[in-house]
Design an enzyme around this catalytic site. Structure first.
Site, PDB file in Angstrom:
ATOM      1  N   LYS A   1       0.849  -1.181   0.000  1.00 48.19           N
ATOM      2  CA  LYS A   1       0.000   0.000   0.000  1.00 48.19           C
ATOM      3  C   LYS A   1       0.892   1.242   0.000  1.00 48.19           C
ATOM      4  O   LYS A   1       1.581   1.506   0.978  1.00 48.19           O
ATOM      5  CB  LYS A   1      -0.838  -0.046   1.289  1.00 48.19           C
ATOM      6  CG  LYS A   1      -2.172   0.623   1.258  1.00 48.19           C
ATOM      7  CD  LYS A   1      -2.771   0.729   2.660  1.00 48.19           C
ATOM      8  CE  LYS A   1      -3.247  -0.584   3.207  1.00 48.19           C
ATOM      9  NZ  LYS A   1      -4.667  -0.839   2.881  1.00 48.19           N
TER      10      LYS A   1
ATOM     11  N   ASP B   1      -7.589  -3.260   7.518  1.00 46.88           N
ATOM     12  CA  ASP B   1      -7.500  -1.818   7.799  1.00 46.88           C
ATOM     13  C   ASP B   1      -8.096  -1.417   9.139  1.00 46.88           C
ATOM     14  O   ASP B   1      -8.610  -0.309   9.294  1.00 46.88           O
ATOM     15  CB  ASP B   1      -8.145  -1.041   6.647  1.00 46.88           C
ATOM     16  CG  ASP B   1      -7.372  -1.238   5.340  1.00 46.88           C
ATOM     17  OD1 ASP B   1      -8.008  -1.554   4.317  1.00 46.88           O
ATOM     18  OD2 ASP B   1      -6.128  -1.122   5.373  1.00 46.88           O
TER      19      ASP B   1
ATOM     20  N   ARG C   1     -16.857  -3.551   2.801  1.00 44.38           N
ATOM     21  CA  ARG C   1     -15.803  -2.975   1.940  1.00 44.38           C
ATOM     22  C   ARG C   1     -14.434  -3.052   2.593  1.00 44.38           C
ATOM     23  O   ARG C   1     -13.415  -2.934   1.911  1.00 44.38           O
ATOM     24  CB  ARG C   1     -16.150  -1.518   1.606  1.00 44.38           C
ATOM     25  CG  ARG C   1     -16.164  -0.618   2.813  1.00 44.38           C
ATOM     26  CD  ARG C   1     -16.505   0.826   2.531  1.00 44.38           C
ATOM     27  NE  ARG C   1     -16.693   1.544   3.784  1.00 44.38           N
ATOM     28  CZ  ARG C   1     -17.831   1.552   4.476  1.00 44.38           C
ATOM     29  NH1 ARG C   1     -18.916   0.941   3.972  1.00 44.38           N
ATOM     30  NH2 ARG C   1     -17.929   2.171   5.642  1.00 44.38           N
ATOM     31  N   ASN C   2     -14.398  -3.239   3.916  1.00 46.09           N
ATOM     32  CA  ASN C   2     -13.120  -3.329   4.635  1.00 46.09           C
ATOM     33  C   ASN C   2     -12.829  -4.743   5.098  1.00 46.09           C
ATOM     34  O   ASN C   2     -12.105  -4.963   6.064  1.00 46.09           O
ATOM     35  CB  ASN C   2     -13.123  -2.348   5.814  1.00 46.09           C
ATOM     36  CG  ASN C   2     -13.068  -0.909   5.337  1.00 46.09           C
ATOM     37  OD1 ASN C   2     -12.474  -0.613   4.311  1.00 46.09           O
ATOM     38  ND2 ASN C   2     -13.741  -0.031   6.060  1.00 46.09           N
TER      39      ASN C   2
ATOM     40  N   ASP D   1     -14.196   1.227  11.527  1.00 50.02           N
ATOM     41  CA  ASP D   1     -14.858   1.285  10.208  1.00 50.02           C
ATOM     42  C   ASP D   1     -15.084  -0.129   9.674  1.00 50.02           C
ATOM     43  O   ASP D   1     -14.707  -0.450   8.540  1.00 50.02           O
ATOM     44  CB  ASP D   1     -14.058   2.129   9.208  1.00 50.02           C
ATOM     45  CG  ASP D   1     -14.871   2.431   7.939  1.00 50.02           C
ATOM     46  OD1 ASP D   1     -14.323   3.071   7.022  1.00 50.02           O
ATOM     47  OD2 ASP D   1     -16.052   1.991   7.854  1.00 50.02           O
TER      48      ASP D   1
HETATM   49  C1  LIG Z   1      -4.385  -6.613   1.312  1.00 54.27           C
HETATM   50  N1  LIG Z   1      -5.177  -6.270   0.126  1.00 54.27           N
HETATM   51  C2  LIG Z   1      -5.626  -4.974   0.004  1.00 54.27           C
HETATM   52  C3  LIG Z   1      -6.409  -4.594  -1.077  1.00 54.27           C
HETATM   53  C4  LIG Z   1      -6.857  -3.187  -1.234  1.00 54.27           C
HETATM   54  C5  LIG Z   1      -6.766  -2.609  -2.519  1.00 54.27           C
HETATM   55  C6  LIG Z   1      -7.149  -1.285  -2.676  1.00 54.27           C
HETATM   56  N2  LIG Z   1      -7.625  -0.540  -1.653  1.00 54.27           N
HETATM   57  C7  LIG Z   1      -7.726  -1.098  -0.435  1.00 54.27           C
HETATM   58  N3  LIG Z   1      -8.216  -0.292   0.618  1.00 54.27           N
HETATM   59  N4  LIG Z   1      -9.557  -0.379   0.839  1.00 54.27           N
HETATM   60  C8  LIG Z   1     -10.108   0.263   1.870  1.00 54.27           C
HETATM   61  C9  LIG Z   1      -9.325   1.058   2.761  1.00 54.27           C
HETATM   62  C10 LIG Z   1      -9.934   1.713   3.846  1.00 54.27           C
HETATM   63  C11 LIG Z   1      -9.175   2.457   4.733  1.00 54.27           C
HETATM   64  C12 LIG Z   1      -9.879   3.154   5.910  1.00 54.27           C
HETATM   65  C13 LIG Z   1      -8.895   3.932   6.767  1.00 54.27           C
HETATM   66  C14 LIG Z   1     -10.575   2.108   6.785  1.00 54.27           C
HETATM   67  C15 LIG Z   1     -10.931   4.127   5.361  1.00 54.27           C
HETATM   68  C16 LIG Z   1      -7.804   2.571   4.530  1.00 54.27           C
HETATM   69  C17 LIG Z   1      -7.202   1.924   3.451  1.00 54.27           C
HETATM   70  F1  LIG Z   1      -5.880   2.051   3.290  1.00 54.27           F
HETATM   71  C18 LIG Z   1      -7.960   1.158   2.552  1.00 54.27           C
HETATM   72  C19 LIG Z   1      -7.381   0.458   1.410  1.00 54.27           C
HETATM   73  O1  LIG Z   1      -6.175   0.492   1.122  1.00 54.27           O
HETATM   74  C20 LIG Z   1      -7.379  -2.436  -0.179  1.00 54.27           C
HETATM   75  C21 LIG Z   1      -7.600  -2.998   1.211  1.00 54.27           C
HETATM   76  O2  LIG Z   1      -6.579  -2.567   2.082  1.00 54.27           O
HETATM   77  C22 LIG Z   1      -6.752  -5.563  -2.059  1.00 54.27           C
HETATM   78  C23 LIG Z   1      -6.296  -6.873  -1.917  1.00 54.27           C
HETATM   79  N5  LIG Z   1      -6.554  -7.927  -2.779  1.00 54.27           N
HETATM   80  C24 LIG Z   1      -7.128  -7.895  -3.997  1.00 54.27           C
HETATM   81  C25 LIG Z   1      -7.144  -9.066  -4.781  1.00 54.27           C
HETATM   82  C26 LIG Z   1      -7.732  -9.024  -6.023  1.00 54.27           C
HETATM   83  N6  LIG Z   1      -8.274  -7.891  -6.485  1.00 54.27           N
HETATM   84  C27 LIG Z   1      -8.219  -6.791  -5.706  1.00 54.27           C
HETATM   85  N7  LIG Z   1      -7.667  -6.775  -4.490  1.00 54.27           N
HETATM   86  C28 LIG Z   1      -5.492  -7.223  -0.793  1.00 54.27           C
HETATM   87  O3  LIG Z   1      -5.080  -8.407  -0.659  1.00 54.27           O
END
Ligand SMILES: Cn1cc(-c2ccnc(-n3ncc4cc(C(C)(C)C)cc(F)c4c3=O)c2CO)cc(Nc2ccncn2)c1=O
Length: 271
Positions: free
Chosen positions: A39, A148, A134-135, A130
């Protein structure tokens, strides 16, 4: 070097997974073997120093239904967070794409997985703040894990942090959060009930079509989400019990001036 610090030269970045609150998240490999999620934190998106302090504590939260934090890369900017990778991505999308074919058994197992994660967080005095579909993320074996947790405390976007902001999770928040910003494991329980409703509606938006302002009013007046068609009465009763109004502990003003005042300063291990 500190064990929470990951050497970026040991990471190889692969495809993009999507973008979240702090920036782009990519699939990567750690020491060429282990699949990880990387990330990248956009400048100005996060209270970085505060998070780096907290990361040392979050590293110690280990549970089979929590998405594991592996470490951080803080020696360069933009900094990045390295976590466990979950092949099947976000639970909300997974419910919407696979819901219809999912049987009651799987829907219930999703609630059990997330319940186990939340029970672990509560025993460690750690509040998610949260919890929502979605989380949560889905593994290659269709196991669901909570993600998260606690990260809301480091978000700098006030559309998200202010309870009147467009991104604030009003529909997952109990009255004491909406009115007094009072977070606790009880407020996580309320969100867990809404997560159960999302699971049994296979990814519907709660209070669909209603604005956040309307929902604050409805909830405050005692209205609650309806029983999803796929939810038995027992399952509905369970999620409904999560939406109990907590009795407010009003601060009573002492009428008589106390002879001595002592203040208990109990700092929980995690706030
Ligand atoms: C660990 N991880 C994270 C994600 C992933 C991808 C994009 N955004 C997120 N998100 N989603 C939500 C999110 C929410 C927050 C709050 C502080 C609670 C508001 C803070 C974040 F930093 C995130 C984030 O980074 C995630 C979640 O952290 C997707 C994965 N996997 C896949 C597999 C296939 N296709 C898509 N994603 C995975 O394995």
């Amino acid at each position: 070097s500190e064990k929470w610090e990951i050497d970026p030269s040991e990471l190889t970045v692969m495809k993009e997974l999507g973008s979240g609150q702090f920036g782009v998240v990519r699939l990567g490999k750690w020491r060429a073997l282990c699949k990880v999620a990387i990330k990248t934190i956009n400048e100005g998106a996060m209270h970085e120093e505060d998070f780096i302090e907290e990361a040392k504590i979050m590293m110690r939260l280990c549970h089979p239904k929590l998405v594991q934090l592996y470490g951080v890369c803080t020696r360069q900017r933009p900094m990045c967070i390295v976590t466990e990778f979950m092949e099947n991505g976000c639970l909300l999308n997974y419910l919407r794409q696979n819901g219809g074919t999912a049987g009651q058994t799987w829907l219930l197992s999703v609630c059990q997985d997330t319940c186990e994660a939340m029970q672990y967080l509560e025993t460690h005095h750690f509040i998610h703040r949260d919890l929502a579909a979605r989380n949560c993320l889905v593994s290659d074996k269709n196991v669901v894990k909570v993600c998260d947790f606690g990260m809301t405390r480091y978000v700098l976007d006030n559309q998200y942090t202010s309870s009147t902001g467009s991104k604030f999770p009003v529909k997952w928040s109990p009255p004491e959060v909406l009115h007094y910003n009072k977070y606790s494991s009880k407020s996580d329980v309320w969100s867990f009930g809404v997560l159960m409703w999302e699971v049994f509606t296979e990814g519907k938006m709660p209070f669909d079509g209603r604005s956040n302002v309307d929902v604050v009013d409805e909830i405050t007046r005692g209205h609650r989400l309806y029983r999803p068609h796929k939810a038995s009465n027992d399952v509905y009763q369970l999620m409904y019990q999560c939406w109990h109004e907590v009795t407010h502990t009003h601060r009573h003003r002492h009428t008589d001036t106390p002879t001595h005042t002592h203040t208990h300063t109990h700092t929980p291990t995690h706030t």
